[in-house]
Each structure stands twice: as C-alpha cells, then as structure tokens.
Design an enzyme around this catalytic site. Structure first.
Site, short mmCIF file in Angstrom:
data_model
loop_
_atom_site.label_atom_id
_atom_site.label_comp_id
_atom_site.label_asym_id
_atom_site.label_seq_id
_atom_site.Cartn_x
_atom_site.Cartn_y
_atom_site.Cartn_z
N LYS A 9 -10.60 3.98 -2.55
CA LYS A 9 -10.84 3.05 -1.70
C LYS A 9 -12.16 4.19 -0.92
CE LYS A 9 -6.49 0.39 0.02
NZ LYS A 9 -5.88 0.43 0.59
N PHE A 57 -4.07 -5.98 11.83
CA PHE A 57 -4.90 -5.11 11.57
C PHE A 57 -5.83 -5.47 10.40
CE2 PHE A 57 -0.70 -5.95 8.55
CZ PHE A 57 -2.06 -6.90 6.93
N THR A 91 2.46 1.71 -1.45
CA THR A 91 1.50 1.45 0.21
C THR A 91 2.21 2.48 1.55
OG1 THR A 91 1.69 -0.57 0.03
CG2 THR A 91 0.78 0.07 1.56
N ARG A 102 -1.01 7.69 -4.54
CA ARG A 102 -0.41 7.99 -3.24
C ARG A 102 0.51 9.07 -2.50
NH1 ARG A 102 -0.47 0.91 -2.47
NH2 ARG A 102 -2.17 0.74 -2.37
N ASN A 112 -5.07 5.26 2.26
CA ASN A 112 -4.06 5.00 0.53
C ASN A 112 -4.45 5.38 -0.45
OD1 ASN A 112 -4.22 2.76 0.73
ND2 ASN A 112 -2.19 1.67 0.53
N HIS A 115 -6.25 0.57 -4.26
CA HIS A 115 -5.73 -0.93 -4.04
C HIS A 115 -5.29 -1.22 -5.80
CE1 HIS A 115 -5.67 -5.42 -3.31
NE2 HIS A 115 -6.47 -4.83 -4.79
#
Length: 138
Positions: A9, A57, A91, A102, A112, A115
């Site tokens: 990410k 969210f 997560t 993570r 985090n 994915h």
C-alpha cells in the site's frame, strides 16, 4: 499451484519497504508472476473495496489507497492465499504476530502496509482488476 493478489500500500511504498517485502516473499519461496508500481484510479479502488461501500470508513479507505503509488503483485505458490495472509499478519498491527509484515512495519489499522486476497474468489477478481491479460507470467 495457487495464485493470489498482494499489494504494498502507499504507506509501505512511501516508507521504502518494497525491497524488504519482496525479499520476504522470495525467502518464502513464492514466485512473483506479475508486479507493477501504479497509482490506483478512484474507480478501481472503489471496485476493489466494494464490499466496504456501506461502511463509514469507505471514503477514507479509497482516499488512502489512491493517495500514492502502490505495488501490485501476483504471487504463485503452494497455499499462496493463506501463506501470504500469514506473512502479512492481522489487520490491526497490535494483534499481528511477531515477525509478520504488519507487526514489523504497520503503524495503524488503516496504514497497515499490505493487502492480500482473502479467498480464491477474491484472488481471481483482484488479479483481473489489477492485471490485464498477458501481464502475468505463465
């Protein structure tokens, strides 16, 4: 052999974690059959996170994932879906097992670092969303 979709990410890319994450993938023995750095279009992000569309969210999630470059990765290997998810960790980084990506690098549940597809169906859908025909190695 199973295939899955993995992503580094924007927070992971921005922090220069791509080489370390790719090294961990290689050490686990997974084959990278597709890889590209890209900025995700808003429409693609909305499709990618479609199951969260009604969640409060959702907008923040889409803004975050489109806010900088990501590295989209197609992985292949024995139990690639479960294996990649185990490598990522929970997560919420506070709940992630020591030694997972993570636990080692994530700062919050939202940022985090990675994915990963959560099922064979998700993997197939996500691989098709991020890679065009002919972009993946046979």
């Amino acid at each position: 052999m199973e295939r899955t979709f993995a992503m580094i990410k924007p927070d992971g890319v921005r922090r220069g974690l791509t080489p370390e994450i790719l090294a961990r993938i290689a050490r686990k023995g997974y084959r990278v059959v597709g890889l590209k750095q890209m900025v995700i279009a808003r429409e693609t992000a909305e499709n990618h996170y479609g199951e969260h569309r009604e969640r409060p969210f959702f907008g923040e999630l889409v803004d975050f994932i489109t806010g900088g470059p990501v590295v989209a990765i197609a992985l292949e290997g024995e139990n690639a879906i479960a294996g990649w998810r185990a490598m990522m960790g929970a997560t919420n980084p506070a709940n992630a097992a020591p030694g997972t990506i993570r636990a080692d690098f994530a700062t919050t549940t939202g940022e985090n670092v990675t994915h990963g597809s959560d099922s064979a169906e998700s993997a197939q859908r996500e691989l098709a969303l991020f890679f065009q025909e002919g972009e993946l190695l046979a």
